[in-house]
Motif scaffolding. Structure first.
Motif, PDB file in Angstrom:
ATOM      1  N   TRP A 161       0.809  -1.218   0.000  1.00 16.07           N
ATOM      2  CA  TRP A 161       0.000   0.000   0.000  1.00 16.07           C
ATOM      3  C   TRP A 161       0.845   1.273   0.000  1.00 16.07           C
ATOM      4  CZ3 TRP A 161      -4.680  -1.092  -1.331  1.00 16.07           C
ATOM      5  CH2 TRP A 161      -5.259  -2.301  -0.950  1.00 16.07           C
ATOM      6  N   ASP A 162       2.156   1.160  -0.070  1.00 16.52           N
ATOM      7  CA  ASP A 162       3.007   2.350  -0.045  1.00 16.52           C
ATOM      8  C   ASP A 162       2.579   3.412  -1.067  1.00 16.52           C
ATOM      9  OD1 ASP A 162       4.497   1.304   2.014  1.00 16.52           O
ATOM     10  OD2 ASP A 162       6.285   0.878   0.814  1.00 16.52           O
ATOM     11  N   PRO A 163       2.187   3.037  -2.299  1.00 13.64           N
ATOM     12  CA  PRO A 163       1.820   4.068  -3.276  1.00 13.64           C
ATOM     13  C   PRO A 163       0.604   4.906  -2.885  1.00 13.64           C
ATOM     14  CG  PRO A 163       2.293   1.995  -4.395  1.00 13.64           C
ATOM     15  CD  PRO A 163       2.217   1.693  -2.933  1.00 13.64           C
ATOM     16  N   GLN A 164      -0.212   4.416  -1.956  1.00 14.59           N
ATOM     17  CA  GLN A 164      -1.428   5.140  -1.571  1.00 14.59           C
ATOM     18  C   GLN A 164      -1.255   6.024  -0.336  1.00 14.59           C
ATOM     19  OE1 GLN A 164      -1.952   1.761  -2.974  1.00 14.59           O
ATOM     20  NE2 GLN A 164      -2.430   3.141  -4.670  1.00 14.59           N
ATOM     21  N   ILE A 165      -0.224   5.784   0.461  1.00 18.27           N
ATOM     22  CA  ILE A 165      -0.183   6.359   1.803  1.00 18.27           C
ATOM     23  C   ILE A 165      -0.142   7.882   1.810  1.00 18.27           C
ATOM     24  CG2 ILE A 165       1.077   6.443   3.980  1.00 18.27           C
ATOM     25  CD1 ILE A 165      -0.462   3.805   3.365  1.00 18.27           C
ATOM     26  N   ALA A 166       0.682   8.498   0.991  1.00 13.73           N
ATOM     27  CA  ALA A 166       0.814   9.967   1.024  1.00 13.73           C
ATOM     28  C   ALA A 166      -0.512  10.642   0.708  1.00 13.73           C
ATOM     29  CB  ALA A 166       1.895  10.418   0.044  1.00 13.73           C
ATOM     30  N   ALA A 182      -3.352  -5.042 -14.260  1.00 11.92           N
ATOM     31  CA  ALA A 182      -3.658  -6.454 -14.037  1.00 11.92           C
ATOM     32  C   ALA A 182      -4.089  -6.628 -12.575  1.00 11.92           C
ATOM     33  CB  ALA A 182      -2.469  -7.328 -14.413  1.00 11.92           C
ATOM     34  N   HIS A 183      -3.587  -7.658 -11.901  1.00 10.81           N
ATOM     35  CA  HIS A 183      -4.101  -7.998 -10.574  1.00 10.81           C
ATOM     36  C   HIS A 183      -3.658  -7.033  -9.479  1.00 10.81           C
ATOM     37  CE1 HIS A 183      -5.928 -10.609  -7.652  1.00 10.81           C
ATOM     38  NE2 HIS A 183      -4.792 -10.822  -7.014  1.00 10.81           N
ATOM     39  N   PHE A 184      -2.448  -6.515  -9.555  1.00 16.05           N
ATOM     40  CA  PHE A 184      -1.921  -5.611  -8.522  1.00 16.05           C
ATOM     41  C   PHE A 184      -2.208  -4.171  -8.944  1.00 16.05           C
ATOM     42  CE2 PHE A 184       1.653  -5.505  -5.205  1.00 16.05           C
ATOM     43  CZ  PHE A 184       0.957  -6.298  -4.314  1.00 16.05           C
ATOM     44  N   SER A 185      -3.480  -3.857  -9.121  1.00 10.67           N
ATOM     45  CA  SER A 185      -3.850  -2.598  -9.768  1.00 10.67           C
ATOM     46  C   SER A 185      -3.462  -1.377  -8.952  1.00 10.67           C
ATOM     47  CB  SER A 185      -5.350  -2.578 -10.068  1.00 10.67           C
ATOM     48  OG  SER A 185      -6.119  -2.673  -8.885  1.00 10.67           O
ATOM     49  N   ASN A 186      -3.450  -1.480  -7.622  1.00 10.02           N
ATOM     50  CA  ASN A 186      -3.084  -0.316  -6.818  1.00 10.02           C
ATOM     51  C   ASN A 186      -1.624   0.043  -6.981  1.00 10.02           C
ATOM     52  OD1 ASN A 186      -2.148  -2.612  -5.095  1.00 10.02           O
ATOM     53  ND2 ASN A 186      -1.624  -0.947  -3.693  1.00 10.02           N
ATOM     54  N   PHE A 187      -0.791  -0.914  -7.303  1.00 14.56           N
ATOM     55  CA  PHE A 187       0.644  -0.705  -7.466  1.00 14.56           C
ATOM     56  C   PHE A 187       0.986  -0.359  -8.913  1.00 14.56           C
ATOM     57  CE2 PHE A 187       5.089  -1.420  -6.421  1.00 14.56           C
ATOM     58  CZ  PHE A 187       5.136  -1.305  -5.034  1.00 14.56           C
ATOM     59  N   GLU A 188       0.234  -0.940  -9.833  1.00 13.41           N
ATOM     60  CA  GLU A 188       0.515  -0.730 -11.261  1.00 13.41           C
ATOM     61  C   GLU A 188       0.000   0.623 -11.751  1.00 13.41           C
ATOM     62  OE1 GLU A 188       0.344  -3.326 -15.378  1.00 13.41           O
ATOM     63  OE2 GLU A 188      -0.918  -3.924 -13.682  1.00 13.41           O
ATOM     64  N   GLN A 189      -1.177   1.017 -11.272  1.00 15.38           N
ATOM     65  CA  GLN A 189      -1.781   2.300 -11.652  1.00 15.38           C
ATOM     66  C   GLN A 189      -2.218   3.029 -10.382  1.00 15.38           C
ATOM     67  OE1 GLN A 189      -1.634   3.449 -14.588  1.00 15.38           O
ATOM     68  NE2 GLN A 189      -1.216   1.641 -15.853  1.00 15.38           N
ATOM     69  N   PRO A 190      -1.247   3.464  -9.572  1.00 17.56           N
ATOM     70  CA  PRO A 190      -1.588   4.006  -8.253  1.00 17.56           C
ATOM     71  C   PRO A 190      -2.447   5.260  -8.300  1.00 17.56           C
ATOM     72  CG  PRO A 190       0.736   4.361  -8.738  1.00 17.56           C
ATOM     73  CD  PRO A 190       0.217   3.439  -9.784  1.00 17.56           C
ATOM     74  N   ASP A 191      -2.200   6.147  -9.259  1.00 21.31           N
ATOM     75  CA  ASP A 191      -2.976   7.389  -9.301  1.00 21.31           C
ATOM     76  C   ASP A 191      -4.442   7.106  -9.566  1.00 21.31           C
ATOM     77  OD1 ASP A 191      -0.644   8.783  -8.832  1.00 21.31           O
ATOM     78  OD2 ASP A 191      -0.340   9.358 -10.930  1.00 21.31           O
ATOM     79  N   ALA A 192      -4.725   6.246 -10.548  1.00 19.37           N
ATOM     80  CA  ALA A 192      -6.118   5.919 -10.877  1.00 19.37           C
ATOM     81  C   ALA A 192      -6.784   5.184  -9.727  1.00 19.37           C
ATOM     82  CB  ALA A 192      -6.169   5.088 -12.152  1.00 19.37           C
ATOM     83  N   PHE A 193      -6.044   4.284  -9.097  1.00 19.24           N
ATOM     84  CA  PHE A 193      -6.602   3.510  -7.986  1.00 19.24           C
ATOM     85  C   PHE A 193      -6.941   4.427  -6.814  1.00 19.24           C
ATOM     86  CE2 PHE A 193      -6.660   0.807  -4.273  1.00 19.24           C
ATOM     87  CZ  PHE A 193      -7.164  -0.410  -4.717  1.00 19.24           C
ATOM     88  N   THR A 194      -5.999   5.280  -6.429  1.00 13.79           N
ATOM     89  CA  THR A 194      -6.220   6.162  -5.287  1.00 13.79           C
ATOM     90  C   THR A 194      -7.333   7.163  -5.575  1.00 13.79           C
ATOM     91  OG1 THR A 194      -3.863   5.943  -4.760  1.00 13.79           O
ATOM     92  CG2 THR A 194      -5.086   7.664  -3.610  1.00 13.79           C
ATOM     93  N   LYS A 195      -7.409   7.647  -6.796  1.00  9.71           N
ATOM     94  CA  LYS A 195      -8.491   8.564  -7.167  1.00  9.71           C
ATOM     95  C   LYS A 195      -9.846   7.891  -6.994  1.00  9.71           C
ATOM     96  CE  LYS A 195     -10.182  11.450 -10.977  1.00  9.71           C
ATOM     97  NZ  LYS A 195      -9.939  11.866 -12.396  1.00  9.71           N
ATOM     98  N   LEU A 197     -14.675   7.344  -0.937  1.00 13.50           N
ATOM     99  CA  LEU A 197     -14.638   7.593   0.506  1.00 13.50           C
ATOM    100  C   LEU A 197     -15.114   8.991   0.863  1.00 13.50           C
ATOM    101  CD1 LEU A 197     -11.213   5.903   1.314  1.00 13.50           C
ATOM    102  CD2 LEU A 197     -13.458   5.108   2.088  1.00 13.50           C
ATOM    103  N   ASN A 198     -14.944   9.919  -0.038  1.00 13.75           N
ATOM    104  CA  ASN A 198     -15.298  11.316   0.263  1.00 13.75           C
ATOM    105  C   ASN A 198     -16.710  11.692  -0.174  1.00 13.75           C
ATOM    106  OD1 ASN A 198     -12.855  11.927   1.509  1.00 13.75           O
ATOM    107  ND2 ASN A 198     -11.858  12.428  -0.436  1.00 13.75           N
ATOM    108  N   THR A 199     -17.509  10.690  -0.544  1.00 19.16           N
ATOM    109  CA  THR A 199     -18.900  10.993  -0.918  1.00 19.16           C
ATOM    110  C   THR A 199     -19.842  10.608   0.209  1.00 19.16           C
ATOM    111  OG1 THR A 199     -19.080   8.825  -1.996  1.00 19.16           O
ATOM    112  CG2 THR A 199     -18.511  10.721  -3.372  1.00 19.16           C
TER     113      THR A 199
END
Length: 261
Positions: free
Chosen positions: A37-42, A240-253, A259-261
């Protein structure tokens, strides 16, 4: 990083973000650890979340007892962690195995989870022989015997070229997974079928999947979306399967938009 005794096991965890922030629990996939989850933390902490992430039973720095685990057991681990940290209720995001645990939490512990994000996961993983084969492979050759095939499932060919250094980090996560923990969780996934129960989930839910996920495919994600009334669905392109790591910006968005709705 700290450890806590929870549900008869020692769990390794980490907390980032403001002490008075909105609690968000992150649960890792099979054969990874909390650093997935490192790509999402900041972005999550900047948005005011108190991010709690942990190594699932059998993974990373957590205990890895011998024997078969169950998704029910892994869900009880997550609840016990919240208990130990004094967190009454949290948002939850889990990927792959973590998403399977999230489904179980939504059914059995809806009072402990405010929202669910179920990423690159399934309610049922057929082909019992496949899991028997993976177990035999690891029993014989350790995690090194499955690491290359795992990387192939987790990242698209283009990203395997584009993200070589990041993928080296993921490779080390896989190789660092205790074989007995991997096997225990394989047995949990092999025995799981939540298709008859997740229709009872009545908390806000987002289902995310990589458009090119060959493991828990978009078809699996759409099945979950169809079974959980009122859930949202997001498909991440070029992942692919590790989508949060492969496309972190799209995943976090997608995460924050939900979460903010």
């Amino acid at each position: 990083m700290p450890h806590i005794d929870a549900n008869g096991i020692t769990l390794h965890y980490r907390i980032d973000g403001p002490e008075d922030g909105r609690p968000l629990l992150l649960s890792n996939s099979l054969a990874s650890n909390l650093h997935m989850w490192d790509p999402q933390i900041a972005d999550l902490t900047s948005a005011g979340f108190r991010v709690i992430r942990y190594d699932s039973r059998g993974h990373g720095g957590s205990g890895a007892p011998e024997g078969a685990y169950s998704i029910e057991m892994l869900a009880e681990d997550a609840v016990a962690l919240l208990d130990g940290l004094g967190v009454d209720r949290a948002d939850y995001c889990g990927l792959s195995k973590g998403g399977m645990v999230g489904q179980m939490l939504g059914v059995r512990h809806r009072d402990r989870v405010k929202t669910l994000i179920l990423a690159d996961t399934s309610a049922h993983m057929p082909t019992q022989e496949m899991w028997d084969g993976r177990v035999r492979t690891v029993e014989k050759g350790g995690m090194a015997a499955v690491v290359d095939a795992t990387i192939e499932r987790w990242f698209t060919p283009a990203s395997q070229q584009r993200l070589k250094q990041d993928i080296d980090t993921v490779r080390e996560m896989i190789l660092g997974t205790p074989p007995q923990g991997f096997i225990g969780c394989c047995r949990a996934i092999q025995a799981m079928d939540q298709r008859e129960t997740i229709g009872g989930i009545d908390i806000p839910t987002l289902v995310i999947v990589g458009a090119d996920d060959p493991a828990t495919t978009p078809e699996h994600a759409r099945e979950i979306h169809g079974l959980i009334k009122g859930s949202r669905y997001a498909e991440i392109p070029e992942a692919a399967h590790f989508s949060n790591f492969e496309q972190p910006d799209a995943f976090t968005k997608a995460m924050l938009g939900f979460l903010n709705t």
